[in-house]
Scaffold this motif. Sequence first.
Motif, PDB file in Angstrom:
ATOM      1  N   SER A 331       0.818  -1.214   0.000  1.00  0.00           N
ATOM      2  CA  SER A 331       0.000   0.000   0.000  1.00  0.00           C
ATOM      3  C   SER A 331       0.852   1.264   0.000  1.00  0.00           C
ATOM      4  N   VAL A 332       1.883   1.292   0.858  1.00  0.00           N
ATOM      5  CA  VAL A 332       2.707   2.510   0.943  1.00  0.00           C
ATOM      6  C   VAL A 332       3.564   2.683  -0.301  1.00  0.00           C
ATOM      7  N   ASN A 333       3.984   1.580  -0.902  1.00  0.00           N
ATOM      8  CA  ASN A 333       4.775   1.679  -2.129  1.00  0.00           C
ATOM      9  C   ASN A 333       3.945   2.237  -3.288  1.00  0.00           C
ATOM     10  N   ALA A 334       2.641   1.958  -3.248  1.00  0.00           N
ATOM     11  CA  ALA A 334       1.766   2.420  -4.320  1.00  0.00           C
ATOM     12  C   ALA A 334       1.321   3.866  -4.129  1.00  0.00           C
ATOM     13  N   SER A 335       1.525   4.387  -2.939  1.00  0.00           N
ATOM     14  CA  SER A 335       1.080   5.754  -2.640  1.00  0.00           C
ATOM     15  C   SER A 335       1.906   6.780  -3.421  1.00  0.00           C
ATOM     16  N   LYS A 336       1.279   7.910  -3.753  1.00  0.00           N
ATOM     17  CA  LYS A 336       1.957   8.958  -4.508  1.00  0.00           C
ATOM     18  C   LYS A 336       2.837   9.836  -3.617  1.00  0.00           C
ATOM     19  N   GLU A 337       2.624   9.765  -2.330  1.00  0.00           N
ATOM     20  CA  GLU A 337       3.482  10.543  -1.409  1.00  0.00           C
ATOM     21  C   GLU A 337       4.190   9.587  -0.451  1.00  0.00           C
ATOM     22  N   GLY A 338       5.301  10.082   0.147  1.00  0.00           N
ATOM     23  CA  GLY A 338       6.216   9.179   0.837  1.00  0.00           C
ATOM     24  C   GLY A 338       6.010   8.970   2.318  1.00  0.00           C
ATOM     25  N   THR A 339       4.948   9.531   2.904  1.00  0.00           N
ATOM     26  CA  THR A 339       4.775   9.430   4.361  1.00  0.00           C
ATOM     27  C   THR A 339       4.666   7.981   4.815  1.00  0.00           C
ATOM     28  N   GLY A 340       3.878   7.191   4.084  1.00  0.00           N
ATOM     29  CA  GLY A 340       3.684   5.800   4.477  1.00  0.00           C
ATOM     30  C   GLY A 340       4.981   5.015   4.453  1.00  0.00           C
ATOM     31  N   GLN A 341       5.769   5.173   3.399  1.00  0.00           N
ATOM     32  CA  GLN A 341       7.056   4.486   3.330  1.00  0.00           C
ATOM     33  C   GLN A 341       7.980   4.934   4.462  1.00  0.00           C
ATOM     34  N   LEU A 342       7.968   6.221   4.722  1.00  0.00           N
ATOM     35  CA  LEU A 342       8.824   6.752   5.772  1.00  0.00           C
ATOM     36  C   LEU A 342       8.470   6.142   7.123  1.00  0.00           C
ATOM     37  N   ASN A 343       7.188   6.130   7.459  1.00  0.00           N
ATOM     38  CA  ASN A 343       6.765   5.617   8.757  1.00  0.00           C
ATOM     39  C   ASN A 343       6.949   4.109   8.877  1.00  0.00           C
ATOM     40  N   LEU A 344       6.612   3.387   7.815  1.00  0.00           N
ATOM     41  CA  LEU A 344       6.805   1.938   7.864  1.00  0.00           C
ATOM     42  C   LEU A 344       8.297   1.615   7.978  1.00  0.00           C
ATOM     43  N   GLY A 345       9.102   2.356   7.229  1.00  0.00           N
ATOM     44  CA  GLY A 345      10.538   2.125   7.299  1.00  0.00           C
ATOM     45  C   GLY A 345      11.094   2.367   8.686  1.00  0.00           C
ATOM     46  N   TYR A 346      10.643   3.441   9.331  1.00  0.00           N
ATOM     47  CA  TYR A 346      11.136   3.715  10.687  1.00  0.00           C
ATOM     48  C   TYR A 346      10.686   2.625  11.657  1.00  0.00           C
ATOM     49  N   ALA A 347       9.447   2.160  11.481  1.00  0.00           N
ATOM     50  CA  ALA A 347       8.952   1.086  12.342  1.00  0.00           C
ATOM     51  C   ALA A 347       9.813  -0.165  12.186  1.00  0.00           C
ATOM     52  N   LEU A 348      10.216  -0.477  10.968  1.00  0.00           N
ATOM     53  CA  LEU A 348      11.057  -1.652  10.728  1.00  0.00           C
ATOM     54  C   LEU A 348      12.454  -1.447  11.325  1.00  0.00           C
ATOM     55  N   VAL A 349      12.985  -0.235  11.217  1.00  0.00           N
ATOM     56  CA  VAL A 349      14.305   0.042  11.813  1.00  0.00           C
ATOM     57  C   VAL A 349      14.254  -0.168  13.323  1.00  0.00           C
ATOM     58  N   THR A 350      13.216   0.334  13.970  1.00  0.00           N
ATOM     59  CA  THR A 350      13.112   0.164  15.422  1.00  0.00           C
ATOM     60  C   THR A 350      12.899  -1.298  15.806  1.00  0.00           C
ATOM     61  N   ALA A 351      12.416  -2.091  14.850  1.00  0.00           N
ATOM     62  CA  ALA A 351      12.250  -3.527  15.092  1.00  0.00           C
ATOM     63  C   ALA A 351      13.514  -4.308  14.745  1.00  0.00           C
ATOM     64  N   GLY A 352      14.548  -3.602  14.309  1.00  0.00           N
ATOM     65  CA  GLY A 352      15.822  -4.247  14.012  1.00  0.00           C
ATOM     66  C   GLY A 352      16.015  -4.639  12.568  1.00  0.00           C
ATOM     67  N   GLN A 353      15.045  -4.336  11.705  1.00  0.00           N
ATOM     68  CA  GLN A 353      15.171  -4.658  10.283  1.00  0.00           C
ATOM     69  C   GLN A 353      15.756  -3.442   9.545  1.00  0.00           C
ATOM     70  N   PHE A 354      17.047  -3.238   9.731  1.00  0.00           N
ATOM     71  CA  PHE A 354      17.676  -1.984   9.303  1.00  0.00           C
ATOM     72  C   PHE A 354      17.690  -1.814   7.778  1.00  0.00           C
ATOM     73  N   ASP A 355      18.147  -2.805   7.069  1.00  0.00           N
ATOM     74  CA  ASP A 355      18.298  -2.648   5.619  1.00  0.00           C
ATOM     75  C   ASP A 355      16.966  -2.360   4.939  1.00  0.00           C
ATOM     76  N   LYS A 356      15.986  -3.162   5.251  1.00  0.00           N
ATOM     77  CA  LYS A 356      14.682  -2.979   4.630  1.00  0.00           C
ATOM     78  C   LYS A 356      14.044  -1.661   5.057  1.00  0.00           C
ATOM     79  N   GLY A 357      14.151  -1.365   6.349  1.00  0.00           N
ATOM     80  CA  GLY A 357      13.556  -0.136   6.863  1.00  0.00           C
ATOM     81  C   GLY A 357      14.201   1.108   6.279  1.00  0.00           C
ATOM     82  N   LEU A 358      15.520   1.135   6.196  1.00  0.00           N
ATOM     83  CA  LEU A 358      16.221   2.302   5.652  1.00  0.00           C
ATOM     84  C   LEU A 358      15.893   2.497   4.178  1.00  0.00           C
ATOM     85  N   ALA A 359      15.799   1.414   3.436  1.00  0.00           N
ATOM     86  CA  ALA A 359      15.457   1.520   2.015  1.00  0.00           C
ATOM     87  C   ALA A 359      14.086   2.160   1.839  1.00  0.00           C
ATOM     88  N   LEU A 360      13.119   1.747   2.647  1.00  0.00           N
ATOM     89  CA  LEU A 360      11.785   2.342   2.582  1.00  0.00           C
ATOM     90  C   LEU A 360      11.816   3.821   2.948  1.00  0.00           C
TER      91      LEU A 360
END
Length: 422
Positions: A331-360
């Motif tokens: 859903s966030v990848n399909a969005s025209k603005e980046g807020t969703g990717q930014l927030n999901l990425g930060y959530a993944l970083v805080t969960a320890g999934q650094f590479d995937k989260g930072l890319a998002l």
Amino acid sequence: MSKLRFAPIFVLLAAVGLTTALPMAGFAPLAHAADASAKAETVRPEIGTPLQAAQALLKEEKFKEALAKIAETDAVADKTPYEIYAIDRLRGAAAARAGDTDLAGKSFEAVIASGRLEPAEKAKIVQALGSLYYDAEKYPKAIEWLSRSLKENGNDPQTRTLLIQSYYLSNDIPRATSELQKDIAADESAGRTPTEITLKLLVSCALKSNDKQAYLSSLEKLNSYYPKKEYWLDLLSRIQAKPGFSDHLTLDLYRLKAATAQLQTSAEFTDVAQLALLAGFPAEAKKTLDQGFQSGVLGSGPDAAKQKRLRDQASKGMADDQRTLAQTEASVNASKEGTGQLNLGYALVTAGQFDKGLALMENGVKKGGLKRPEDAKLHLGIAYQLAGQKDKAIQAFKSVQGTDGVADLARLWVMQANHPIN
């Protein structure tokens, strides 16, 4: 700012021989005399006898009695210049030990003016006289003699520190500030670390002059070189108290506090967790609560059950996020603005999934359309820092602008990255 303390005056006096024996007629001449004619001079018995008795009393630490003995020479008429010099020399030492600064200063000034001192000894006595006046809180006189010492004898760090603090303690804050800034700039230009004493005094000058901006900048410099939890707490409280600081940055302020001064109270741990949950970061909330329980701050007392329920809520949020991760990511990848990717990425970083989260997060920032783009760059910097990518973190932090407090936080994050508390 507490008053600095260095070597006691009597240590300085002993170092230059101001309590050593003086020659009477028929005895060896004074070792430190300046020329051949002076070396031939001695004191008469009516001068030398009470002076030798005074020296014995000084060794017994009977300072007032020593002064009384020296005073017996006042009745002797037609003193020679050398006898006057000998009396002043010993009277100054005795008066300094007895705590009579006025008499000691007057005597030492006469010794210096006599012209009978060799340059090296004169230099030490000039320095000692400045220290004497400083210890006695006679700051105008201290400034006079400490300045003379620096002018005649070259730069001595201890003497210069005493001079600057004399300006400070005499309430000449502009001069003290100016001199401190010169010293700090010279150290930094030469690649040296300014002393903590110098930096703390600069902070005190700003505080005394009620210059809030100068206080903040000097405190930041102090904390850059000598990071401590108490400095961080002061910095963070002042950043939050600055006019215009936005409440939406409260969680970010807590994040920086957790990384520096650390969270201390149960309210801080639970506040961070609740704010993180509201922002959609249950992993961050769970990690914060776990730290609180592990440290013993949470889990006991009347709020223990509430704290446990909050941790259970964070755990459930993490599980829900993991279960719907694929759907959310699409859903966030399909969005025209980046807020969703930014927030999901930060959530993944805080969960320890650094590479995937930072890319998002990187994709979200590039995509744009963000409500608060400066906050986004701040969060990307924090994520890089959590992932151990210091250089990228600093680069992101330095790109942050704004007047609502976000740029202040980013600047402090750079400080934390470059100067972590050991």
